[in-house]
Design a protein around this motif. Structure first.
Motif, mmCIF file in Angstrom:
data_model
loop_
_atom_site.group_PDB
_atom_site.id
_atom_site.type_symbol
_atom_site.label_atom_id
_atom_site.label_comp_id
_atom_site.label_asym_id
_atom_site.label_seq_id
_atom_site.Cartn_x
_atom_site.Cartn_y
_atom_site.Cartn_z
ATOM 1 N N UNK A 177 0.734 -1.230 0.152
ATOM 2 C CA UNK A 177 -0.101 -0.092 -0.094
ATOM 3 C C UNK A 177 0.778 1.177 0.022
ATOM 4 N N UNK A 178 0.443 2.326 -0.562
ATOM 5 C CA UNK A 178 1.198 3.530 -0.459
ATOM 6 C C UNK A 178 0.596 4.406 0.460
ATOM 7 N N UNK A 179 1.403 4.727 1.542
ATOM 8 C CA UNK A 179 1.041 5.260 2.683
ATOM 9 C C UNK A 179 0.901 6.860 2.064
ATOM 10 N N UNK A 180 1.482 7.358 1.285
ATOM 11 C CA UNK A 180 1.077 8.850 0.788
ATOM 12 C C UNK A 180 -0.314 8.830 0.260
ATOM 13 N N UNK A 181 -0.684 7.940 -0.616
ATOM 14 C CA UNK A 181 -2.138 7.756 -1.347
ATOM 15 C C UNK A 181 -2.869 7.526 -0.316
ATOM 16 N N UNK A 182 -2.947 6.813 0.899
ATOM 17 C CA UNK A 182 -3.617 6.677 1.832
ATOM 18 C C UNK A 182 -3.897 7.787 2.627
ATOM 19 N N UNK A 183 -2.890 8.595 3.018
ATOM 20 C CA UNK A 183 -3.107 9.839 3.776
ATOM 21 C C UNK A 183 -3.751 10.842 2.741
ATOM 22 N N UNK A 184 -3.372 10.901 1.627
ATOM 23 C CA UNK A 184 -3.988 11.905 0.623
ATOM 24 C C UNK A 184 -5.736 11.770 0.456
ATOM 25 N N UNK A 185 -6.012 10.320 0.475
ATOM 26 C CA UNK A 185 -7.410 10.084 0.353
ATOM 27 C C UNK A 185 -7.970 10.400 1.842
ATOM 28 N N UNK A 195 3.479 13.245 -0.398
ATOM 29 C CA UNK A 195 4.954 12.508 -0.709
ATOM 30 C C UNK A 195 5.920 13.594 -0.428
ATOM 31 N N UNK A 196 5.999 14.615 -0.685
ATOM 32 C CA UNK A 196 6.913 15.806 -0.406
ATOM 33 C C UNK A 196 6.923 16.011 1.223
ATOM 34 N N UNK A 197 5.790 15.946 1.714
ATOM 35 C CA UNK A 197 5.823 16.289 3.221
ATOM 36 C C UNK A 197 6.454 15.040 4.086
ATOM 37 N N UNK A 198 6.227 13.882 3.585
ATOM 38 C CA UNK A 198 6.847 12.747 4.185
ATOM 39 C C UNK A 198 8.181 12.750 3.996
ATOM 40 N N UNK A 199 8.756 12.977 2.933
ATOM 41 C CA UNK A 199 10.193 12.950 2.596
ATOM 42 C C UNK A 199 10.886 13.944 3.505
ATOM 43 N N UNK A 200 10.299 14.958 3.411
ATOM 44 C CA UNK A 200 11.007 16.092 4.537
ATOM 45 C C UNK A 200 11.034 15.860 5.924
#
Length: 207
Positions: A177-185, A195-200
Motif C-alpha cells: 500500500x502507498x502511505x502517501x496515497x492513503x493519507x491523501x485520500x 509525498x514531499x511532506x513525508x520525505x521532508x
C-alpha cells in the motif's frame, strides 16, 4: 443500539470454559522487576510498542524506535523512553497525564520472542536524564519514565504464524500500500504534496 456482533462473550467464566487456564510456566514467568536478562534484551532492542489509554478508556498504541539501547534502564524498576520528534498528536503523552498505566512490547529484529513490560508511566523533562539520551547531537525535550510492575517474555507463536521476519514471505515492494496515497485520500489533499511532506519529515526531522 443493535449489537455489532453476534454471540458475544461477556464474562471471564465464558472465556475460561473455551480457552482454559495458563500453564504453570506461563503463570510463573511474570516477574516484578527487570533482571539482567530483561536489561540485556532492552539493550539490544531498537523498537518498542507503547500502549496507553486515557481516563475514559480510549486506547492508543504508538511505535518508538532508534538505535539499539535507545531506551535507558536506570535500575531494576525504572526505564526511560526518549520522546523523539513526531507528528505532535502527543497521544501517548496526553494519555499518560490522565492515566499512568502503560504497556510495552520490545522487539529485536529476527527474534520471534518479545519482552513485555507493564507499569506506571510519567512524562518527565529531567534534564539529567534527557542529556543521557542524546542522538545525532539532539537532546529530546521530554521522555516517558516507566516504573515496572510486570515483566515477562512473550512466546513466538504470533511471529511464527505471521512469518514476520521471513523475508521470503514479504510482498513485493510494488504491491505494498502507498502511505502517501492513503493519507491523501483521508485528508483530501494532493498526493504529491503528501509525498514531499513525508520525505521532508523523514530526512530533516527524525531528531
Amino acid at each position: 443500539m443493535e449489537m455489532a456482533f453476534h454471540d458475544v462473550l461477556t464474562s471471564e467464566e465464558e472465556l475460561r470454559e473455551l480457552l482454559g487456564y495458563p500453564s504453570d510456566v506461563v503463570t510463573r514467568k511474570v516477574i516484578g522487576a527487570m533482571d539482567a536478562h530483561c536489561k540485556d534484551y532492552i539493550a539490544q532492542s531498537p523498537f518498542v510498542m507503547v500502549a496507553t489509554s486515557n481516563q475514559d478508556g480510549s486506547c492508543d498504541v504508538s511505535p518508538r524506535g532508534d538505535a539499539p539501547g535507545f531506551v535507558l534502564v536506570l535500575d531494576d524498576h525504572r526505564l526511560v523512553i526518549p520522546e523523539r520528534p513526531g507528528n505532535r498528536r502527543i497521544d501517548s503523552l496526553r494519555n499518560i497525564i490522565s492515566n499512568p498505566h502503560i504497556g510495552l512490547i520490545f522487539l529485536i529484529p529476527g527474534m520471534e520472542e518479545t519482552l513485555r513490560i507493564n507499569g506506571r508511566a510519567y512524562v518527565t523533562r529531567d534534564e539529567e536524564l534527557l542529556q543521557q539520551m542524546q542522538a545525532m547531537g539532539k537532546t529530546p525535550q521530554l521522555a516517558i519514565g516507566v516504573v515496572v510492575e510486570e515483566c515477562y517474555m512473550h512466546c513466538a507463536k504470533a511471529f511464527k504464524r505471521s512469518g514476520l521476519w521471513n523475508a521470503g514471505s514479504w510482498p513485493a515492494k510494488e504491491e505494498l500500500p502507498s502511505a502517501a496515497r492513503i493519507i491523501a485520500a483521508h485528508t483530501s489533499l494532493d498526493e504529491s504534496q503528501i509525498v514531499r511532506g513525508l520525505e521532508e519529515s523523514y530526512t530533516k526531522r527524525l531528531y
